[in-house]
Motif scaffolding. Structure first.
Motif, mmCIF file in Angstrom:
data_model
loop_
_atom_site.group_PDB
_atom_site.id
_atom_site.type_symbol
_atom_site.label_atom_id
_atom_site.label_comp_id
_atom_site.label_asym_id
_atom_site.label_seq_id
_atom_site.Cartn_x
_atom_site.Cartn_y
_atom_site.Cartn_z
ATOM 1 N N LEU A 1 -16.905 91.976 55.666
ATOM 2 C CA LEU A 1 -18.308 91.982 55.258
ATOM 3 C C LEU A 1 -18.449 93.096 54.232
ATOM 4 O O LEU A 1 -17.840 94.151 54.401
ATOM 5 C CB LEU A 1 -19.225 92.287 56.444
ATOM 6 N N VAL A 2 -19.223 92.874 53.185
ATOM 7 C CA VAL A 2 -19.412 93.963 52.225
ATOM 8 C C VAL A 2 -20.892 94.261 52.017
ATOM 9 O O VAL A 2 -21.763 93.396 52.192
ATOM 10 C CB VAL A 2 -18.725 93.690 50.854
ATOM 11 N N GLY A 3 -21.158 95.505 51.642
ATOM 12 C CA GLY A 3 -22.494 95.934 51.252
ATOM 13 C C GLY A 3 -22.465 96.235 49.769
ATOM 14 O O GLY A 3 -21.641 97.031 49.309
ATOM 15 N N THR A 4 -23.334 95.563 49.021
ATOM 16 C CA THR A 4 -23.317 95.682 47.558
ATOM 17 C C THR A 4 -24.637 96.263 47.063
ATOM 18 O O THR A 4 -25.721 95.836 47.500
ATOM 19 C CB THR A 4 -23.068 94.298 46.921
ATOM 20 N N TRP A 5 -24.533 97.246 46.163
ATOM 21 C CA TRP A 5 -25.707 97.902 45.613
ATOM 22 C C TRP A 5 -26.660 96.848 45.029
ATOM 23 O O TRP A 5 -26.222 95.978 44.269
ATOM 24 C CB TRP A 5 -25.272 98.887 44.525
ATOM 25 N N VAL A 6 -27.934 96.932 45.392
ATOM 26 C CA VAL A 6 -28.888 95.862 45.051
ATOM 27 C C VAL A 6 -28.872 95.504 43.555
ATOM 28 O O VAL A 6 -28.779 94.321 43.213
ATOM 29 C CB VAL A 6 -30.319 96.210 45.523
ATOM 30 N N PRO A 7 -28.927 96.495 42.649
ATOM 31 C CA PRO A 7 -28.951 96.108 41.227
ATOM 32 C C PRO A 7 -27.690 95.379 40.754
ATOM 33 O O PRO A 7 -27.704 94.743 39.711
ATOM 34 C CB PRO A 7 -29.076 97.461 40.497
ATOM 35 N N ALA A 8 -26.594 95.496 41.530
ATOM 36 C CA ALA A 8 -25.340 94.847 41.124
ATOM 37 C C ALA A 8 -25.102 93.540 41.875
ATOM 38 O O ALA A 8 -24.120 92.839 41.628
ATOM 39 C CB ALA A 8 -24.170 95.806 41.368
ATOM 40 N N LEU A 9 -26.030 93.212 42.778
ATOM 41 C CA LEU A 9 -25.798 92.103 43.714
ATOM 42 C C LEU A 9 -25.656 90.736 43.036
ATOM 43 O O LEU A 9 -24.717 89.985 43.304
ATOM 44 C CB LEU A 9 -26.934 92.058 44.740
ATOM 45 N N ASN A 10 -26.604 90.424 42.140
ATOM 46 C CA ASN A 10 -26.602 89.081 41.530
ATOM 47 C C ASN A 10 -25.321 88.793 40.774
ATOM 48 O O ASN A 10 -24.699 87.753 40.958
ATOM 49 C CB ASN A 10 -27.791 88.928 40.573
ATOM 50 N N ILE A 11 -24.945 89.765 39.942
ATOM 51 C CA ILE A 11 -23.749 89.548 39.122
ATOM 52 C C ILE A 11 -22.497 89.461 40.001
ATOM 53 O O ILE A 11 -21.626 88.634 39.778
ATOM 54 C CB ILE A 11 -23.646 90.613 38.001
#
Ligand code: NAI
Length: 290
Positions: A32-42
Protein backbone atom coordinates in the motif's frame (compact mmCIF):
# COMPACT_ATOMS: atom_id res chain seq x y z
CA UNK A 1 5.31 -14.08 3.44
CA UNK A 2 1.94 -12.47 3.72
CA UNK A 3 3.00 -9.22 5.35
CA UNK A 4 1.40 -5.91 4.48
CA UNK A 5 3.39 -2.69 4.15
CA UNK A 6 2.31 0.95 4.00
CA UNK A 7 4.92 3.13 2.33
CA UNK A 8 4.45 6.88 2.65
CA UNK A 9 6.24 8.99 0.04
CA UNK A 10 5.93 7.28 -3.33
CA UNK A 11 5.02 9.47 -6.30
CA UNK A 12 7.17 8.05 -9.12
CA UNK A 13 9.55 5.17 -9.82
CA UNK A 14 12.79 7.07 -9.14
CA UNK A 15 12.91 7.45 -5.38
CA UNK A 16 13.77 5.31 -2.41
CA UNK A 17 10.10 4.69 -1.56
CA UNK A 18 9.51 2.92 -4.88
CA UNK A 19 12.66 0.80 -4.44
CA UNK A 20 11.59 -0.16 -0.91
CA UNK A 21 8.15 -1.11 -2.21
CA UNK A 22 9.79 -3.36 -4.80
CA UNK A 23 12.08 -5.10 -2.33
CA UNK A 24 9.21 -5.68 0.07
CA UNK A 25 7.01 -6.94 -2.78
CA UNK A 26 9.79 -9.28 -3.94
CA UNK A 27 9.86 -10.67 -0.38
CA UNK A 28 6.13 -11.39 -0.65
CA UNK A 29 4.59 -8.33 1.01
CA UNK A 30 1.35 -6.70 -0.07
CA UNK A 31 2.05 -3.06 -0.96
CA UNK A 32 0.00 0.00 0.00
CA UNK A 33 1.40 3.45 -0.71
CA UNK A 34 0.69 6.96 0.51
CA UNK A 35 1.16 9.59 -2.19
CA UNK A 36 1.42 13.34 -1.67
CA UNK A 37 -1.93 14.83 -2.73
CA UNK A 38 -0.57 17.26 -5.36
CA UNK A 39 1.31 14.37 -7.01
CA UNK A 40 -1.54 11.87 -6.80
CA UNK A 41 -3.24 12.31 -10.19
CA UNK A 42 -0.09 12.08 -12.25
CA UNK A 43 1.17 9.10 -10.24
CA UNK A 44 -2.07 7.15 -10.53
CA UNK A 45 -2.55 7.90 -14.21
CA UNK A 46 1.07 6.97 -14.99
CA UNK A 47 0.59 3.70 -13.11
CA UNK A 48 -2.62 2.98 -15.02
CA UNK A 49 -1.12 3.87 -18.39
CA UNK A 50 1.75 1.45 -17.80
CA UNK A 51 4.45 4.12 -17.64
CA UNK A 52 6.08 2.33 -14.69
CA UNK A 53 5.66 -1.21 -16.01
CA UNK A 54 9.35 -1.69 -16.73
CA UNK A 55 10.23 -0.51 -13.23
CA UNK A 56 7.60 -2.82 -11.76
CA UNK A 57 9.44 -5.98 -12.86
CA UNK A 58 10.47 -8.07 -9.85
CA UNK A 59 13.40 -10.53 -9.79
CA UNK A 60 11.03 -13.46 -10.57
CA UNK A 61 9.73 -11.67 -13.68
CA UNK A 62 6.32 -10.78 -12.25
CA UNK A 63 5.13 -7.17 -11.90
CA UNK A 64 4.88 -5.47 -8.52
CA UNK A 65 1.24 -4.88 -7.63
CA UNK A 66 0.32 -1.82 -5.61
CA UNK A 67 -2.89 -2.90 -3.93
CA UNK A 68 -4.02 0.62 -3.11
CA UNK A 69 -2.76 4.19 -3.40
CA UNK A 70 -3.85 6.52 -0.57
CA UNK A 71 -3.71 10.29 -0.87
CA UNK A 72 -1.60 11.72 1.96
CA UNK A 73 -0.31 15.04 3.15
CA UNK A 74 1.88 14.29 6.13
CA UNK A 75 2.07 17.88 7.36
CA UNK A 76 -1.57 17.70 8.48
CA UNK A 77 -2.65 15.40 11.30
CA UNK A 78 -6.43 15.82 11.05
CA UNK A 79 -9.01 17.91 9.17
CA UNK A 80 -9.01 20.64 11.86
CA UNK A 81 -5.35 21.33 10.97
CA UNK A 82 -6.03 22.07 7.32
CA UNK A 83 -6.07 25.78 6.46
CA UNK A 84 -8.68 27.24 4.11
CA UNK A 85 -6.20 27.90 1.28
CA UNK A 86 -5.34 24.18 1.13
CA UNK A 87 -8.96 23.03 1.45
CA UNK A 88 -9.92 25.16 -1.51
CA UNK A 89 -6.74 24.48 -3.49
CA UNK A 90 -7.47 22.89 -6.89
CA UNK A 91 -4.83 20.23 -6.38
CA UNK A 92 -6.49 19.02 -3.16
CA UNK A 93 -10.13 19.41 -4.11
CA UNK A 94 -10.52 16.06 -5.85
CA UNK A 95 -9.20 14.02 -2.92
CA UNK A 96 -10.40 13.33 0.58
CA UNK A 97 -9.23 11.71 3.81
CA UNK A 98 -5.59 12.62 3.22
CA UNK A 99 -4.56 13.85 6.67
CA UNK A 100 -2.41 11.39 8.62
CA UNK A 101 -5.18 10.41 11.01
CA UNK A 102 -7.69 9.88 8.21
CA UNK A 103 -5.22 7.89 6.08
CA UNK A 104 -4.56 5.55 9.02
CA UNK A 105 -8.31 5.17 9.54
CA UNK A 106 -8.83 4.35 5.86
CA UNK A 107 -6.09 1.71 5.92
CA UNK A 108 -7.65 0.25 9.05
CA UNK A 109 -11.10 0.14 7.46
CA UNK A 110 -9.77 -1.40 4.25
CA UNK A 111 -7.26 -3.92 5.61
CA UNK A 112 -7.46 -4.00 9.42
CA UNK A 113 -3.73 -3.99 10.01
CA UNK A 114 -0.25 -3.62 8.54
CA UNK A 115 3.12 -5.15 9.47
CA UNK A 116 5.55 -2.61 8.06
CA UNK A 117 5.40 1.19 8.06
CA UNK A 118 7.82 3.12 5.85
CA UNK A 119 8.36 6.89 5.86
CA UNK A 120 10.16 7.94 2.70
CA UNK A 121 9.33 11.60 2.46
CA UNK A 122 10.89 14.94 3.15
CA UNK A 123 10.32 18.53 2.16
CA UNK A 124 12.19 21.72 2.92
CA UNK A 125 10.90 24.76 1.05
CA UNK A 126 14.17 26.65 1.67
CA UNK A 127 16.55 23.70 1.16
CA UNK A 128 18.69 25.67 -1.28
CA UNK A 129 19.32 28.44 1.29
CA UNK A 130 22.17 28.21 3.80
CA UNK A 131 21.02 27.78 7.40
CA UNK A 132 22.09 31.34 8.21
CA UNK A 133 19.65 32.60 5.57
CA UNK A 134 16.79 30.28 6.46
CA UNK A 135 13.59 31.86 7.77
CA UNK A 136 11.81 30.58 10.86
CA UNK A 137 8.90 29.60 8.64
CA UNK A 138 11.13 27.63 6.27
CA UNK A 139 12.95 25.90 9.11
CA UNK A 140 9.74 24.89 10.86
CA UNK A 141 8.25 23.71 7.55
CA UNK A 142 11.27 21.44 7.01
CA UNK A 143 10.89 19.97 10.49
CA UNK A 144 7.13 19.59 10.05
CA UNK A 145 7.31 17.78 6.71
CA UNK A 146 10.49 15.79 7.31
CA UNK A 147 10.56 14.99 11.05
CA UNK A 148 7.23 15.47 12.80
CA UNK A 149 5.53 13.79 9.85
CA UNK A 150 7.22 10.59 11.02
CA UNK A 151 6.20 11.00 14.66
CA UNK A 152 2.65 11.57 13.47
CA UNK A 153 2.62 8.63 11.05
CA UNK A 154 3.93 6.21 13.65
CA UNK A 155 1.56 7.56 16.28
CA UNK A 156 -1.49 7.10 14.07
CA UNK A 157 -0.47 3.77 12.53
CA UNK A 158 0.90 2.16 15.71
CA UNK A 159 -2.50 0.83 16.81
CA UNK A 160 -2.82 -1.11 13.54
CA UNK A 161 0.77 -2.41 13.24
CA UNK A 162 0.83 -6.13 14.03
CA UNK A 163 3.37 -6.90 16.72
CA UNK A 164 3.97 -10.44 15.42
CA UNK A 165 5.49 -13.29 17.44
CA UNK A 166 9.10 -12.36 16.99
CA UNK A 167 9.42 -8.58 17.12
CA UNK A 168 8.22 -8.48 13.53
CA UNK A 169 6.27 -5.26 13.28
CA UNK A 170 8.68 -2.73 11.95
CA UNK A 171 8.96 0.90 10.98
CA UNK A 172 11.63 2.48 8.80
CA UNK A 173 12.48 6.00 7.70
CA UNK A 174 15.16 7.53 5.48
CA UNK A 175 17.79 9.93 6.72
CA UNK A 176 20.94 11.61 5.41
CA UNK A 177 24.39 12.13 6.88
CA UNK A 178 23.95 15.93 6.80
CA UNK A 179 22.38 15.36 10.25
CA UNK A 180 25.79 14.70 11.79
CA UNK A 181 28.41 16.08 9.38
CA UNK A 182 28.53 19.37 7.51
CA UNK A 183 27.13 19.02 3.98
CA UNK A 184 27.19 22.50 2.43
CA UNK A 185 24.17 22.90 0.17
CA UNK A 186 21.76 20.79 2.26
CA UNK A 187 20.16 23.84 3.78
CA UNK A 188 16.85 25.29 4.85
CA UNK A 189 16.91 23.40 8.13
CA UNK A 190 16.93 20.03 6.35
CA UNK A 191 20.11 19.03 8.20
CA UNK A 192 18.35 19.91 11.45
CA UNK A 193 15.28 17.94 10.37
CA UNK A 194 17.36 14.82 9.74
CA UNK A 195 19.07 15.23 13.14
CA UNK A 196 15.62 15.35 14.76
CA UNK A 197 14.49 12.32 12.76
CA UNK A 198 17.49 10.29 13.96
CA UNK A 199 17.03 11.31 17.58
CA UNK A 200 13.32 10.55 17.35
CA UNK A 201 14.18 7.12 15.92
CA UNK A 202 15.83 6.25 19.24
CA UNK A 203 13.06 7.61 21.43
CA UNK A 204 10.31 6.09 19.26
CA UNK A 205 12.15 2.74 19.26
CA UNK A 206 11.91 2.77 23.04
CA UNK A 207 8.29 3.86 23.18
CA UNK A 208 6.99 1.62 20.36
CA UNK A 209 9.18 -1.23 21.56
CA UNK A 210 7.86 -1.12 25.11
CA UNK A 211 4.31 -0.54 23.98
CA UNK A 212 4.02 -3.16 21.25
CA UNK A 213 7.37 -4.77 20.48
CA UNK A 214 7.57 -2.74 17.27
CA UNK A 215 11.05 -1.97 15.94
CA UNK A 216 12.00 1.50 14.68
CA UNK A 217 15.06 2.13 12.51
CA UNK A 218 16.24 4.73 10.02
CA UNK A 219 18.40 4.14 6.95
CA UNK A 220 21.08 6.76 6.32
CA UNK A 221 21.19 6.52 2.55
CA UNK A 222 23.82 7.72 0.12
CA UNK A 223 22.97 10.05 -2.76
CA UNK A 224 20.30 9.04 -5.31
CA UNK A 225 19.08 11.07 -8.29
CA UNK A 226 15.44 11.17 -7.12
CA UNK A 227 12.96 13.91 -7.89
CA UNK A 228 13.42 15.40 -4.40
CA UNK A 229 17.22 15.26 -4.66
CA UNK A 230 17.26 16.95 -8.06
CA UNK A 231 15.34 19.85 -6.52
CA UNK A 232 18.20 20.44 -4.07
CA UNK A 233 20.50 21.00 -7.03
CA UNK A 234 23.77 19.35 -6.00
CA UNK A 235 22.93 15.69 -6.44
CA UNK A 236 25.29 14.98 -9.36
CA UNK A 237 28.15 16.48 -7.39
CA UNK A 238 27.30 14.32 -4.36
CA UNK A 239 27.18 11.17 -6.50
CA UNK A 240 30.56 12.03 -8.04
CA UNK A 241 31.98 12.83 -4.61
CA UNK A 242 30.83 9.47 -3.33
CA UNK A 243 32.35 7.49 -6.22
CA UNK A 244 35.60 9.40 -5.78
CA UNK A 245 35.83 9.01 -2.00
CA UNK A 246 33.74 6.11 -0.66
CA UNK A 247 35.33 2.74 0.15
CA UNK A 248 33.11 1.24 -2.59
CA UNK A 249 33.50 3.22 -5.82
CA UNK A 250 30.30 2.03 -7.50
CA UNK A 251 27.18 4.17 -7.85
CA UNK A 252 24.59 3.42 -5.16
CA UNK A 253 21.41 1.84 -6.49
CA UNK A 254 18.03 2.50 -4.92
CA UNK A 255 17.55 -1.27 -4.77
CA UNK A 256 20.40 -1.55 -2.26
CA UNK A 257 18.45 0.70 0.08
CA UNK A 258 15.26 -1.23 -0.72
CA UNK A 259 16.91 -4.52 0.15
CA UNK A 260 18.16 -3.14 3.46
CA UNK A 261 14.63 -2.02 4.27
CA UNK A 262 13.35 -5.53 3.46
CA UNK A 263 15.99 -6.98 5.78
CA UNK A 264 15.11 -4.53 8.56
CA UNK A 265 11.43 -5.38 8.15
CA UNK A 266 12.11 -9.10 8.36
CA UNK A 267 12.59 -11.39 11.37
CA UNK A 268 16.28 -11.56 10.37
CA UNK A 269 16.56 -8.13 12.04
CA UNK A 270 14.54 -9.06 15.13
CA UNK A 271 17.03 -7.51 17.58
CA UNK A 272 17.77 -4.36 15.59
CA UNK A 273 15.92 -1.24 16.75
CA UNK A 274 16.69 2.41 17.44
CA UNK A 275 19.41 2.27 14.83
CA UNK A 276 20.78 4.50 12.10
CA UNK A 277 21.80 2.01 9.41
CA UNK A 278 24.21 3.36 6.78
CA UNK A 279 23.60 2.28 3.20
CA UNK A 280 26.05 4.54 1.43
CA UNK A 281 28.93 2.48 0.01
CA UNK A 282 30.72 3.24 3.29
CA UNK A 283 31.14 6.96 2.68
CA UNK A 284 30.17 7.74 6.30
CA UNK A 285 33.30 5.98 7.54
CA UNK A 286 35.74 8.29 5.72
CA UNK A 287 37.50 11.01 7.67
CA UNK A 288 38.93 12.89 4.68
CA UNK A 289 38.42 12.78 0.94
CA UNK A 290 40.99 10.96 -1.15
P1 NAI B 1 11.33 11.24 -3.69
O1 NAI B 1 11.03 12.49 -4.42
O2 NAI B 1 11.18 9.95 -4.40
O3 NAI B 1 10.50 11.11 -2.35
C1 NAI B 1 10.05 12.17 -1.57
C2 NAI B 1 8.54 12.06 -1.53
O4 NAI B 1 8.01 12.87 -0.50
C3 NAI B 1 7.87 12.50 -2.83
O5 NAI B 1 7.08 11.43 -3.32
C4 NAI B 1 6.97 13.65 -2.38
O6 NAI B 1 5.77 13.70 -3.11
C5 NAI B 1 6.74 13.28 -0.93
N1 NAI B 1 6.27 14.37 -0.07
C6 NAI B 1 6.78 15.61 0.08
N2 NAI B 1 6.06 16.30 0.98
C7 NAI B 1 5.07 15.47 1.41
C8 NAI B 1 3.99 15.61 2.34
N3 NAI B 1 3.78 16.76 3.00
N4 NAI B 1 3.17 14.56 2.54
C9 NAI B 1 3.36 13.40 1.87
N5 NAI B 1 4.37 13.21 0.98
C10 NAI B 1 5.20 14.24 0.76
O7 NAI B 1 12.84 11.42 -3.16
P2 NAI B 1 13.81 10.52 -2.28
O8 NAI B 1 15.13 11.18 -2.41
O9 NAI B 1 13.68 9.10 -2.61
O10 NAI B 1 13.31 10.78 -0.79
C11 NAI B 1 12.84 9.77 0.09
C12 NAI B 1 13.55 9.90 1.43
O11 NAI B 1 14.94 9.57 1.25
C13 NAI B 1 13.51 11.31 2.03
O12 NAI B 1 13.36 11.23 3.42
C14 NAI B 1 14.92 11.81 1.70
O13 NAI B 1 15.34 12.84 2.57
C15 NAI B 1 15.71 10.53 1.91
N6 NAI B 1 17.08 10.54 1.38
C16 NAI B 1 17.32 10.80 0.05
C17 NAI B 1 18.62 10.82 -0.44
C18 NAI B 1 18.88 11.09 -1.89
O14 NAI B 1 20.04 11.32 -2.27
N7 NAI B 1 17.90 11.05 -2.75
C19 NAI B 1 19.79 10.56 0.44
C20 NAI B 1 19.42 10.25 1.81
C21 NAI B 1 18.12 10.26 2.24
Amino acid sequence: KGKRAFIAGVADDNGYGWAIAKSLAAAGAEILVGTWVPALNIFESSLRRGKFDESRILPDGSLMEITKVYPLDAVFDNPEDVPEEIKTNKRYAGSSNWTVQEAAECVKNDFGSIDVLVHSLANGPEVVKPLLETSRKGYLAAISASSYSYVSLLKHFLPIINPGKLPCGSSISLTYIASERIIPGYGGGMSSAKAALESDTRVLAFEAGRKKGIRVNTISAGPLRSRAAKAIGFIDMMIDYSSANAPLEKELSAAEVGNTAAFLASPLASAITGGVIYVDNGLNAMGVGV
